[in-house]
Design a protein around this motif. Structure first.
Motif, PDB file in Angstrom:
ATOM      1  N   GLN A 345      10.077  42.089  91.328  1.00 56.02           N
ATOM      2  CA  GLN A 345      10.256  43.533  91.483  1.00 56.02           C
ATOM      3  C   GLN A 345      11.295  43.865  92.550  1.00 56.02           C
ATOM      4  O   GLN A 345      11.909  44.931  92.520  1.00 56.02           O
ATOM      5  CB  GLN A 345       8.918  44.196  91.834  1.00 56.02           C
ATOM      6  N   GLN A 346      11.505  42.964  93.478  1.00 55.27           N
ATOM      7  CA  GLN A 346      12.507  43.184  94.520  1.00 55.27           C
ATOM      8  C   GLN A 346      13.927  43.012  93.991  1.00 55.27           C
ATOM      9  O   GLN A 346      14.893  43.445  94.625  1.00 55.27           O
ATOM     10  CB  GLN A 346      12.265  42.215  95.675  1.00 55.27           C
ATOM     11  N   ASP A 347      14.054  42.369  92.845  1.00 49.91           N
ATOM     12  CA  ASP A 347      15.367  42.136  92.246  1.00 49.91           C
ATOM     13  C   ASP A 347      15.717  43.323  91.335  1.00 49.91           C
ATOM     14  O   ASP A 347      15.465  43.307  90.136  1.00 49.91           O
ATOM     15  CB  ASP A 347      15.344  40.829  91.454  1.00 49.91           C
ATOM     16  N   SER A 349      18.510  44.352  90.301  1.00 45.80           N
ATOM     17  CA  SER A 349      19.527  44.044  89.291  1.00 45.80           C
ATOM     18  C   SER A 349      18.895  43.484  88.023  1.00 45.80           C
ATOM     19  O   SER A 349      19.436  43.643  86.928  1.00 45.80           O
ATOM     20  CB  SER A 349      20.555  43.057  89.845  1.00 45.80           C
ATOM     21  N   LEU A 350      17.731  42.830  88.140  1.00 48.56           N
ATOM     22  CA  LEU A 350      17.020  42.341  86.960  1.00 48.56           C
ATOM     23  C   LEU A 350      16.532  43.513  86.123  1.00 48.56           C
ATOM     24  O   LEU A 350      16.638  43.499  84.887  1.00 48.56           O
ATOM     25  CB  LEU A 350      15.841  41.453  87.376  1.00 48.56           C
ATOM     26  N   LEU A 351      16.017  44.544  86.788  1.00 46.59           N
ATOM     27  CA  LEU A 351      15.552  45.728  86.065  1.00 46.59           C
ATOM     28  C   LEU A 351      16.733  46.459  85.423  1.00 46.59           C
ATOM     29  O   LEU A 351      16.655  46.887  84.259  1.00 46.59           O
ATOM     30  CB  LEU A 351      14.813  46.661  87.019  1.00 46.59           C
ATOM     31  N   VAL A 352      17.843  46.588  86.144  1.00 46.03           N
ATOM     32  CA  VAL A 352      19.023  47.248  85.596  1.00 46.03           C
ATOM     33  C   VAL A 352      19.523  46.501  84.367  1.00 46.03           C
ATOM     34  O   VAL A 352      19.850  47.105  83.331  1.00 46.03           O
ATOM     35  CB  VAL A 352      20.138  47.338  86.662  1.00 46.03           C
ATOM     36  N   THR A 353      19.586  45.169  84.466  1.00 43.60           N
ATOM     37  CA  THR A 353      20.033  44.354  83.333  1.00 43.60           C
ATOM     38  C   THR A 353      19.125  44.543  82.128  1.00 43.60           C
ATOM     39  O   THR A 353      19.599  44.697  80.995  1.00 43.60           O
ATOM     40  CB  THR A 353      20.071  42.866  83.724  1.00 43.60           C
ATOM     41  N   SER A 354      17.830  44.549  82.350  1.00 43.00           N
ATOM     42  CA  SER A 354      16.858  44.661  81.257  1.00 43.00           C
ATOM     43  C   SER A 354      16.961  46.011  80.559  1.00 43.00           C
ATOM     44  O   SER A 354      16.967  46.096  79.320  1.00 43.00           O
ATOM     45  CB  SER A 354      15.434  44.449  81.791  1.00 43.00           C
TER      46      SER A 354
END
Length: 508
Positions: A345-347, A349-354
Motif C-alpha cells: 500500500q505504500q507503493d 506507483s503500483l496503484l497508479v499502474t494498476s
C-alpha cells in the motif's frame, strides 16, 4: 550362528575378514545382514569400531579401483561398496554421535566421498542404465554391470543424505564436497538419485552461510535451473525439490540476479514457489518487514505491465505475456495477505499502474472484437474450441485480478482511496461490474473493490451518491435467457421479455 543373530561388531569384523581373504560374495552377505540389523538397533550404543570396519571395507575397494592399471571394478566389488555405504547410512538416523564420528574423522569420510566422486564421474548422468536400446545392444553381463552402477549411485547419495540430516556441523563439513557434485547428481537420470540429492541440498541450504555461498557462486544459477527442470520433468519427486527451491529463492537478491536467464515457464514456476513462501508457509521464509525479492517482482510488474496491451489482437500471445499474467496474479495474492498488504500500500506507483492499466484495457475492450472485449452472451461459450482459446489467452482473468489488487491496495487506506477518485476510476470500477466470460467473478471483485473504496471515505461516497441513472444498457446475456432489465420508479428490475414488441404489425 546365523547372520541375523550376530552382533553388529561381529558382523562388521567378519565382513572385513572375508574381504581380506578375497571372498567378496560372502562379504556382501555379511554386510547386508549388518545393514538389516542396524535398522533395529540402538545406534547410540553402537560401537565405533563397526563404522571403522565398514569404512575400511570401502577404502580397500576404492584403492583397488584407482590402482595403477585397474580396469572396471568387478560386479562383486561394486556390490560390496554399495552394501557398505548402506550400512553407514543405516547407522546415522537420529544419531548425531555417529554422524560426527564419520564427518570429523578423515580416514572414515575420505573413502566415502572418494567413492561418491568416482561414481558420478564414471557414470553419464544423462544416460539411463536400462533403456530399451541399451538392453538390446548390450550383453547380459553388461546389463548387470549397469544395474550395479545404478545401485551404487543410489547408495552413495542416500548415505550422504543421512550424514547431513538434521546436523549443522556435518552439513558444513560435507558441503564443499557436495557442492562440486551438484552439477551431476541433480540431473542424474534416476529420479531416486535426484530426489535424495535435493534432500541433501535442502538440508545444506538451511545453513545461512551455505546458502549464501551457493547463491554467490556460478553454480547457483545452474542449480536453480536444474531444480526447476527436475520439477517440470516429474512432479512425483517434487517434495524436496520444492523445499530446496523455497529456501534458495528466499535469498535476498538471488532471483533478481538469475531472472533473465530463466525461460518463461521457469519464471512462472518461480512465482508460484515465492507466492507460497510469502503467503502460505506456516514458518515464513521471508522477513515481515519487507524483502528485496518482493520489491524486485513488483517493480518488474510495473515496468512490464503495458505489454499485456499488445496482446489484444495477438494469437497466440507471446510467452512474456503469460509471465505478466502470472505476475499480476502473484501481486494480487500477496496484496491480499495481511502481512504484506501494508508494504504494497505504500507503493503508490503500483496503484497508479494498476488503475491506468485497467483503464487502458477497458477502453480497448470498448472497440470490440478483441481479447479485452467482454463476452456477455452465454451463447458465446458454447463452442469448446472458442472457450479454450479464451481461457488460454494471458488476458483471461487479468482485469479481475487488477480489480482485486486495487481492492487490496485501497483497503482502509484513505490516501489510496483518494488517489483512485483523483484518477477518475470510481466510475470505471462501476462499469466493470457486469458479467464477462473472459473474467470470471469480475462482478463480485468490482463490488468488493467499491466497498473498500467507499469505506470511511466521505468524498468517495459523495461522488458515487451523485451518480444518476441515465437508462438501462442493453444486456445480450439477459436477452439470451428471455429476460430484460427495465426501470420502474427509479429502480432496476429484471423481468421476462415482452415478445409482443418484437412481433410484426398485423397485415391490413
Amino acid at each position: 550362528m546365523s547372520g541375523e543373530q550376530q552382533e553388529p561388531l561381529e558382523l562388521s569384523e567378519e565382513a572385513a575378514s572375508l574381504q581380506h581373504n578375497g571372498d567378496l560374495p560372502q562379504c556382501v552377505t555379511k554386510l547386508k545382514a549388518l545393514q538389516r540389523h542396524l535398522m533395529n538397533t540402538d545406534r547410540w550404543k553402537l560401537s565405533g569400531s563397526v563404522l571403522w570396519n565398514v569404512c575400511g571395507v570401502i577404502r580397500v575397494e576404492w584403492e583397488r579401483w584407482r590402482g595403477e592399471g585397474a580396469g572396471q571394478p568387478s560386479l562383486n566389488s561394486l556390490e560390496v561398496v554399495s552394501s557398505a555405504l548402506c550400512c553407514v547410512r543405516n547407522a546415522m538416523p537420529n544419531c548425531a554421535r555417529n554422524q560426527l564420528l564419520v564427518a570429523e574423522t578423515e580416514d572414515l569420510l575420505n573413502p566415502i566421498v572418494s567413492c561418491i566422486q568416482w561414481t558420478f564421474k564414471t557414470l553419464d548422468p544423462s544416460q539411463p542404465l536400462d533403456t530399451e536400446e541399451s538392453v538390446r545392444e548390450e550383453s547380459e553381463g553388461e546389463a548387470e554391470r549397469r544395474k550395479a552402477y545404478s545401485t551404487l549411485a543410489i547408495s552413495c547419495v542416500t548415505c550422504l543424505g543421512n550424514l547431513v540430516a538434521a546436523n549443522s556441523k556435518t552439513r558444513r563439513i560435507v558441503w564443499p564436497y557436495f557442492k562440486l557434485m551438484l552439477g551431476d547428481v541433480l540431473v542424474f537420470w534416476d529420479k531416486e538419485v535426484a530426489q535424495a540429492s535435493t534432500m541433501i541440498l535442502h538440508n545444506c541450504l538451511l545453513e545461512a552461510e551455505l546458502k549464501e555461498d551457493l547463491c554467490k557462486s556460478p553454480a547457483g544459477k545452474e542449480t536453480l535451473t536444474q531444480l526447476l527442470t527436475l520439477y517440470e520433468a516429474d512432479t512425483k519427486y517434487s517434495c524436496f525439490v520444492l523445499l530446496a527451491l523455497e529456501v534458495l529463492l528466499a535469498a535476498d537478491t538471488f532471483l533478481e540476479e538469475t531472472w533473465l536467464s530463466l525461460t518463461e515457464g521457469q519464471q512462472c514456476l518461480c512465482l508460484e514457489v515465492v507466492e507460497v513462501g510469502l503467503t502460505h508457509t506456516s514458518k515464513p521464509l521471508y522477513s515481515p518487514h519487507g524483502t528485496p525479492i518482493l520489491k524486485f517482482l513488483v517493480g518488474y510488474f510495473k515496468t512490464q505491465a503495458d505489454r499485456i496491451l499488445r496482446t489484444h489482437a495477438d494469437w497466440p500471445a507471446p510467452d512474456s505475456a503469460l509471465v505478466l499474467a502470472k505476475l499480476v496474479s502473484f501481486t494480487c495474492a500477496v496484496a491480499a495477505s495481511d502481512t504484506w498488504r501494508p508494504t504494497l500500500q505504500q507503493d503508490r506507483s503500483l496503484l497508479v499502474t494498476s488503475v491506468a492499466l485497467l483503464q487502458c484495457m477497458h477502453e480497448i475492450g470498448k472497440m470490440g472484437g478483441n481479447a479485452f472485449t467482454p463476452l456477455d452472451r452465454f451463447t458465446d461459450l458454447d463452442d469448446k474450441e472458442r472457450m479454450s482459446e479464451v481461457e488460454q489467452h494471458p488476458a483471461f482473468g487479468f482485469k479481475c485480478d487488477l480489480i482485486r489488487l486495487i481492492a487490496s491496495l485501497v483497503h482502509l487506506n484513505s490516501s489510496n482511496q483518494d488517489l483512485v477518485r483523483e484518477m477518475n476510476a470510481l466510475l470505471l470500477i462501476l462499469e466493470t461490474s457486469r458479467f464477462d466470460a473472459r473474467n470470471p467473478l469480475i462482478k463480485e471483485a468490482s463490488i468488493f473493490a467499491l466497498r473498500n473504496l467507499l469505506e470511511g471515505n466521505l468524498e468517495n461516497q459523495r461522488c458515487i451518491g451523485e451518480l444518476r441513472m441515465q437508462g438501462v444498457a442493453e444486456n445480450p446475456g439477459l436477452a439470451d435467457l428471455g429476460m430484460e432489465a427495465v426501470q420502474e420508479g427509479g429502480k432496476l428490475k429484471i423481468v421476462q421479455q415482452d415478445r409482443s414488441r418484437d412481433s410484426p404489425p398485423p397485415e391490413l
